[in-house]
Design an enzyme around this catalytic site. Structure first.
Site, PDB file in Angstrom:
ATOM      1  N   CYS A  77      10.513  24.735   6.181  1.00 56.65           N
ATOM      2  CA  CYS A  77      11.090  26.045   6.577  1.00 56.65           C
ATOM      3  C   CYS A  77      10.045  27.143   6.399  1.00 56.65           C
ATOM      4  O   CYS A  77       8.920  26.874   5.986  1.00 56.65           O
ATOM      5  CB  CYS A  77      12.292  26.373   5.704  1.00 56.65           C
ATOM      6  SG  CYS A  77      13.421  24.993   5.470  1.00 56.65           S
TER       7      CYS A  77
HETATM    8  N1  GLN Z   1      14.274  20.115   2.538  1.00 56.36           N
HETATM    9  C1  GLN Z   1      14.869  21.379   2.826  1.00 56.36           C
HETATM   10  C2  GLN Z   1      15.971  21.284   3.851  1.00 56.36           C
HETATM   11  O1  GLN Z   1      16.273  20.263   4.372  1.00 56.36           O
HETATM   12  C3  GLN Z   1      13.827  22.390   3.231  1.00 56.36           C
HETATM   13  C4  GLN Z   1      13.296  22.027   4.574  1.00 56.36           C
HETATM   14  C5  GLN Z   1      12.054  22.695   4.958  1.00 56.36           C
HETATM   15  O2  GLN Z   1      11.306  23.295   4.201  1.00 56.36           O
HETATM   16  N2  GLN Z   1      11.823  22.500   6.189  1.00 56.36           N
HETATM   17  O3  GLN Z   1      16.549  22.270   4.154  1.00 56.36           O
END
Ligand code: GLN
Length: 236
Positions: free
Chosen positions: A2
């Site tokens: 994210c």
């Molecule tokens: N693992 C977390 C989620 O699934 C954060 C994902 C991310 O950083 N893309 O939301």
């Protein structure tokens, strides 16, 4: 992975993180420039800010792409405070796409976001429970548990990152948290930048614009920012 961003300084509107800058979180949701994992951040978004009428922060989050929320632009324009945090989400494979899995997570005065992934087995022992099965929700619960017990913001994040990484050496653990008067962020497996200006500091997974002054925060470090002491970066 994210993308997240925060501001600490003179009061600003959430548009300063989202729509205003050319590479704000709205643009980063479909065209991030430095994202190492995942391509678009369309699995939800959230934002948090502090309002005089309320002891706890106000948190708004949804499990739809940020560009699909027609109510967001006006809300982000009037949501102003000295401390802001927002995030756009690209769900890790196997993680639920639901509002309760979307950052920022909040409890008491704290807001928290996570860029990365960690094996759920590695975090289950760190907290008593979480609002979602998502790895990030468990990391947030682990940090809130420590904050509730009295740990300082930076110490709580460091402890969670170091313990989770010991159990899952391939984990990516970039956390970003605030309490209204301070920000803390960890760099563990993904990018983080900060930019100081006359009236405050921006912290973001990647620069929000091409202005000079963005500095990369080194891998495996902890960034701490307060209005009184400025910004400090220390090894984790
Ligand atoms: N693992 C977390 C989620 O699934 C954060 C994902 C991310 O950083 N893309 O939301």
């Amino acid at each position: 992975m994210c993308r997240h961003a925060a501001w600490l300084g003179a009061p600003r509107a959430l548009t300063a993180l989202i729509q205003e800058p050319p590479n704000g979180l709205l643009t980063q949701s479909y065209r991030p420039r430095r994202q190492r994992h995942g391509t678009v951040n369309a699995d939800g978004f959230g934002m948090g800010w502090y309002a005089a009428a309320r002891a706890e922060p106000v948190r708004y989050r949804r499990s739809i792409p940020i560009w699909a929320d027609a109510n967001l632009p006006a809300l982000a324009e009037i949501a102003r405070s000295a401390c802001l945090l927002a995030a756009v989400r690209c769900a890790t494979t196997g993680m639920p796409v639901e509002e309760s899995a979307t950052a920022p997570f909040t409890e008491g005065p704290w807001l928290l976001s996570h860029n990365g992934r960690v094996a759920r087995d590695a975090v289950r022992d760190l907290a008593d429970g979480a609002e979602s099965a998502c790895d990030s929700a468990w990391l947030a619960a682990a940090a809130f548990q420590r904050l509730r017990a009295g740990l300082a913001l930076g110490d709580a994040l460091s402890e969670v990152v170091v313990k989770a990484a010991a159990k899952d050496p391939s984990a990516r653990l970039n956390l970003l948290a605030c309490d209204g008067a301070a920000l803390a962020a960890t760099v563990w497996g993904d990018t983080l930048f900060h930019r100081l200006s006359e009236d405050g500091v921006l912290v973001a997974s990647e620069p929000l614009d091409d202005l000079p002054g963005w500095q990369a925060v080194p891998e495996r470090s902890l960034l701490l920012a307060t209005t009184s002491d400025g910004v400090r970066v220390q090894p984790l």
